[in-house]
Design an enzyme around this catalytic site. Structure first.
Site, PDB file in Angstrom:
ATOM      1  N   SER A 137       0.867  -1.191   0.000  1.00  0.00           N
ATOM      2  CA  SER A 137       0.000   0.000   0.000  1.00  0.00           C
ATOM      3  C   SER A 137       0.898   1.234   0.000  1.00  0.00           C
ATOM      4  O   SER A 137       2.060   1.170   0.424  1.00  0.00           O
ATOM      5  CB  SER A 137      -0.859  -0.037   1.265  1.00  0.00           C
ATOM      6  OG  SER A 137      -1.435   1.229   1.501  1.00  0.00           O
ATOM      7  N   TYR A 185      -1.708  -1.232  10.359  1.00  0.00           N
ATOM      8  CA  TYR A 185      -1.797  -1.528   8.921  1.00  0.00           C
ATOM      9  C   TYR A 185      -0.603  -0.916   8.184  1.00  0.00           C
ATOM     10  O   TYR A 185       0.091  -1.597   7.423  1.00  0.00           O
ATOM     11  CB  TYR A 185      -3.114  -0.987   8.353  1.00  0.00           C
ATOM     12  CG  TYR A 185      -3.279  -1.207   6.857  1.00  0.00           C
ATOM     13  CD1 TYR A 185      -3.693  -2.442   6.372  1.00  0.00           C
ATOM     14  CD2 TYR A 185      -3.023  -0.187   5.941  1.00  0.00           C
ATOM     15  CE1 TYR A 185      -3.845  -2.657   5.007  1.00  0.00           C
ATOM     16  CE2 TYR A 185      -3.177  -0.388   4.574  1.00  0.00           C
ATOM     17  CZ  TYR A 185      -3.596  -1.618   4.110  1.00  0.00           C
ATOM     18  OH  TYR A 185      -3.735  -1.834   2.761  1.00  0.00           O
TER      19      TYR A 185
END
Ligand SMILES: NC(=O)c1ccc[n+]([C@@H]2O[C@H](COP(=O)([O-])OP(=O)(O)OC[C@H]3O[C@@H](n4cnc5c(N)ncnc54)[C@H](OP(=O)(O)O)[C@@H]3O)[C@@H](O)[C@H]2O)c1
Length: 249
Positions: A156, A169
């Site tokens: 990401s 995350y």
């Protein structure tokens, strides 16, 4: 390095390729399973929810694509013994593995590190980092039996440039970038190519949970990006190793 999402899938370009996708029951994993099977790959669909795995399997079969194999598996609770059994099952049934796509993940919560729930931190790290590590470790010997194998870690933008409040995350994606790069160097002289991939925003449950107020229709469907995964599993991408890839629409 940018990778085009527009890729024209040629029927059977992945014929006889055995490719394991984690989180194959929904979201991006589901979309890539359809396209990989369309390209002729035997997809091992790993997921923790048998009902949605079966529904996704039916879609692949109804579309007339290569029949996949279901592998119910919870990445949070799995122990080394479970990974050993998975390794044995793949060796017994297929003899080798050509692709390993670490797609499954959880978002955790948006929270300052100072207040981050410790249990949720552990769960996020277990699913997003420790599970890909163990899965990779047990499957390297099986990937080594392929003459042209790929390992792909879904990452990401928050794993490449830190953003406040993305918590476990974001940190897990930084870790996955490190795992990908380290592994790519260790396997440099083998047939296994290792890369990370930031797919960009997609209209999935994960995106909805982070941005509940946005108009989801403005986000690309995962199926508009998944053809690029076929390219990344094909022999056309055999020279990519140790790259931080980004999907570009
Ligand atoms: N969507 C985006 O905009 C975006 C942007 C950048 C990066 N990504 C990355 O792309 C990947 C796919 O994201 P997505 O948007 O498709 O997410 P998603 O819709 O939330 O799907 C996540 C998948 O991971 C599976 N999973 C979660 N915990 C698991 C566990 N313990 N064991 C087995 N499977 C488990 C889920 O299965 P269940 O159905 O059982 O929960 C589901 O199949 C992720 O790595 C994510 O970080 C996504």
């Amino acid at each position: 390095m940018n990778v085009e999402t527009k890729y024209n899938i040629k029927g059977y370009e992945l014929k006889d390729k055995i490719i394991l996708v984690t989180g194959a029951n929904r979201g991006f994993g589901h979309a890539m399973t359809l396209d990989l099977a369309k390209a002729g790959a035997n997809v091992i669909m790993l997921g923790r929810d048998l009902g949605s795995l079966e529904a996704a399997y039916d879609e692949v079969v109804c579309a007339g694509y290569q029949e996949p194999v279901l592998f119910p598996f919870d990445l949070e609770g799995a122990t080394p013994e479970h990974y050993e059994q998975l390794q044995k099952d793949i060796l017994d049934n297929f003899g080798h593995l050509d692709g390993l796509i670490h797609n499954a993940g959880i978002i955790g919560t948006m929270m300052p590190i100072e207040q981050y729930d410790i249990r949720l931190w552990y769960s996020t790290m277990q699913i997003n980092v420790n599970a890909p590590f163990m899965l990779t470790q047990f499957l390297i010997p099986v990937l080594n039996k392929s003459n042209d194998a790929r390992v792909l870690f879904l990452s990401s933008s928050v794993g490449r440039s830190a953003r406040a409040y993305w918590g476990a995350y974001g940190v897990s994606k930084f870790a996955i970038e490190g795992l990908s790069k380290t592994l790519s160097e260790e396997l440099e002289k083998t047939n296994i190519k290792v890369n990370s991939l930031d797919p960009g925003r997609m209209r999935t449950e994960m995106r909805r949970s982070v941005y509940p107020a946005e108009n989801a229709d403005n986000n690309p469907l995962p199926g508009s990006k998944s053809p690029a995964i076929v390219y990344l599993m094909s022999k056309k991408s055999k020279d990519l190793n140790g790259e931080q890839l980004t999907l570009k629409v």
